[in-house]
Scaffold this active site. Structure first.
Site, mmCIF file in Angstrom:
data_model
loop_
_atom_site.group_PDB
_atom_site.id
_atom_site.type_symbol
_atom_site.label_atom_id
_atom_site.label_comp_id
_atom_site.label_asym_id
_atom_site.label_seq_id
_atom_site.Cartn_x
_atom_site.Cartn_y
_atom_site.Cartn_z
ATOM 1 N NE ARG A 55 -27.331 -5.262 16.896
ATOM 2 C CZ ARG A 55 -27.952 -4.320 17.640
ATOM 3 N NH1 ARG A 55 -27.570 -4.078 18.866
ATOM 4 N NH2 ARG A 55 -28.956 -3.632 17.135
ATOM 5 C CE1 TYR A 108 -4.959 -18.439 12.618
ATOM 6 C CE2 TYR A 108 -5.981 -16.314 13.049
ATOM 7 C CZ TYR A 108 -5.951 -17.516 12.359
ATOM 8 O OH TYR A 108 -6.900 -17.773 11.426
ATOM 9 C CG ASP A 181 -5.544 -17.006 20.771
ATOM 10 O OD1 ASP A 181 -6.113 -18.089 21.050
ATOM 11 O OD2 ASP A 181 -5.547 -16.514 19.631
ATOM 12 C CE LYS A 206 -9.156 -22.166 13.950
ATOM 13 N NZ LYS A 206 -8.238 -21.106 14.370
#
Ligand code: PLP
Length: 386
Positions: A55, A108, A181, A206
């Site tokens: 982690r 978004y 973003d 994306k």
């Protein structure tokens, strides 16, 4: 690749080499998928290369994070399990209950939901403002309370352009940080940190991943202090990608430049074709001189991207019909993969904002133009519009 070499080399070289040296034991040219949760210690606290528990850090993820920092020209990169996981971690690293953020008025949908349904109950308030109106963004700032100015450019699905340099000035005047973003442009077309932004957010699902086969997110930061906070929260909150996901995302990043150039070539041709079609009304593409954000886009982007939106003269029914009739364009949400996608924002990606200020026109169709043979894409749209 050494830090010094990395800062001098071109984008493609950094995308391919930064963050990883061939493995010292085997010479593996590509970062192995370190499917391990923990690491043998050489005596208590004797960590090899700082690795303790996956982690906190995993070598496959470290390689991706180094490459992300290099392509965005940032101080450090951080990989997450999804774009929204990255955003959530950022909000809690930089804000406290009682703080305020300015967000895009056409953010978004998932980002808007995170702010509205998760951050508000937690105590972080927000005000929406149009990203293409610097004065409106300035007016939405609450001096002393606003910690973040959050923008997307181009926005989704209307491809509105925000002036990153000007918005950074407005945020910094008020003592806030500018978060960009950069999912739609990708680091190949636009590097917000070089224009004054403080943090870049990606849904690497994306263009960075680029093959519609992995979900992921990233933050890249400019400043050491912000990096320390984000790094602490990445480990403390734990929304990290596994090594298989990190591997796929990193593999995608290496070919980002060549894919983006083809996405842009094809999008330009498709946008031109749509402009000449009688069933099509307005075609929205920042590459057109008539686009209100064209000049700013030309200044801050290398090219204009692979996303094209258009309105159908036949209204919503015509828009729905086109989406159902294409054969090369696949009907589906998401974007940025090698395959072309088509969708109806009003009923699909933006259905949740119907009836609000964020509502999108019902006759709107959004294309994520892929890298197939462009003549096939145009013929497909022609038959679907026919
Ligand atoms: C998809 C997307 C996100 C969210 O990312 P996930 O990987 O789906 O969590 C954030 N911003 C933009 C612009 C997006 O397109």
């Amino acid at each position: 690749m050494s830090q010094e070499h990395r800062s001098k080399s071109g984008f493609e070289t950094r995308a391919i080499h930064a963050g990883y040296e061939p493995d010292p034991t085997t010479g593996a040219v590509i970062p192995p998928i370190y499917a391990t949760s923990t690491y043998k210690q050489d005596g208590v606290g004797g960590l090899r290369g700082g690795y303790e528990y996956s982690r906190s850090a995993n070598p496959t993820r470290t390689a991706l994070e180094g490459a992300l920092a290099a392509v965005e020209e940032g101080e450090r990169g951080f990989a997450f399990a999804s774009g929204l996981a990255a955003e959530d971690t950022l909000l809690r690293a930089l804000c406290r209950p009682g703080d305020h953020a300015v967000i895009p008025d056409d953010a978004y949908g998932g980002t808007f939901r995170l702010f509205d349904k998760v951050a508000v109950p937690w105590g972080l308030n927000h005000s929406p403002a149009p990203v293409d109106d610097v004065d409106a963004v300035r007016a939405a700032i609450r001096p002393g309370e606003t910690k973040l100015v959050w923008v997307e450019t181009p926005t989704n699905p209307l491809l509105t352009i925000g002036d990153i340099e000007a918005l950074a000035g407005v945020a910094h005047e008020a003592g806030a940080l500018l978060v960009v973003d950069n999912t739609f442009a990708s680091p190949y077309l636009q590097q917000p940190l070089t224009l004054g932004a403080d943090v870049v957010v990606h849904s690497t699902t994306k263009y960075v991943g680029g093959h519609s086969d992995v979900v992921g997110g990233a933050l890249v930061v400019r400043d050491h202090e912000v990096a320390e906070k984000v790094g602490f929260h990445q480990n403390a909150m734990g929304a990290v990608p596994g090594p298989f996901d990190a591997f796929l995302t990193h593999r995608g990043l290496k070919t980002l430049a060549v894919r983006m150039d083809r996405h842009c070539d094809n999008a330009e041709r498709v946008a031109d074709f749509l402009t000449s079609h009688p069933a099509v009304g307005e075609v929205i593409y920042p590459g057109f001189e008539t686009h209100p954000g064209h000049e700013v886009a030309q200044r801050q982007m290398k090219r204009f991207g692979g996303m094209v939106s258009f309105r159908c003269t036949g209204g919503e029914d015509a828009a729905l019909r086109v989406c159902e009739r294409t054969e090369v364009f696949t009907l589906g949400e998401s974007l940025g993969g090698v395959e072309s996608l088509i969708e109806h924002p009003g009923r699909m990606t933006h259905a949740s904002v119907a009836g609000t200020d964020l509502e999108v026109p019902a006759d709107l169709v959004r294309l994520s133009v892929g890298i197939e043979t462009v003549d096939d894409l145009i013929a497909d749209l022609d038959q679907a519009l026919g």
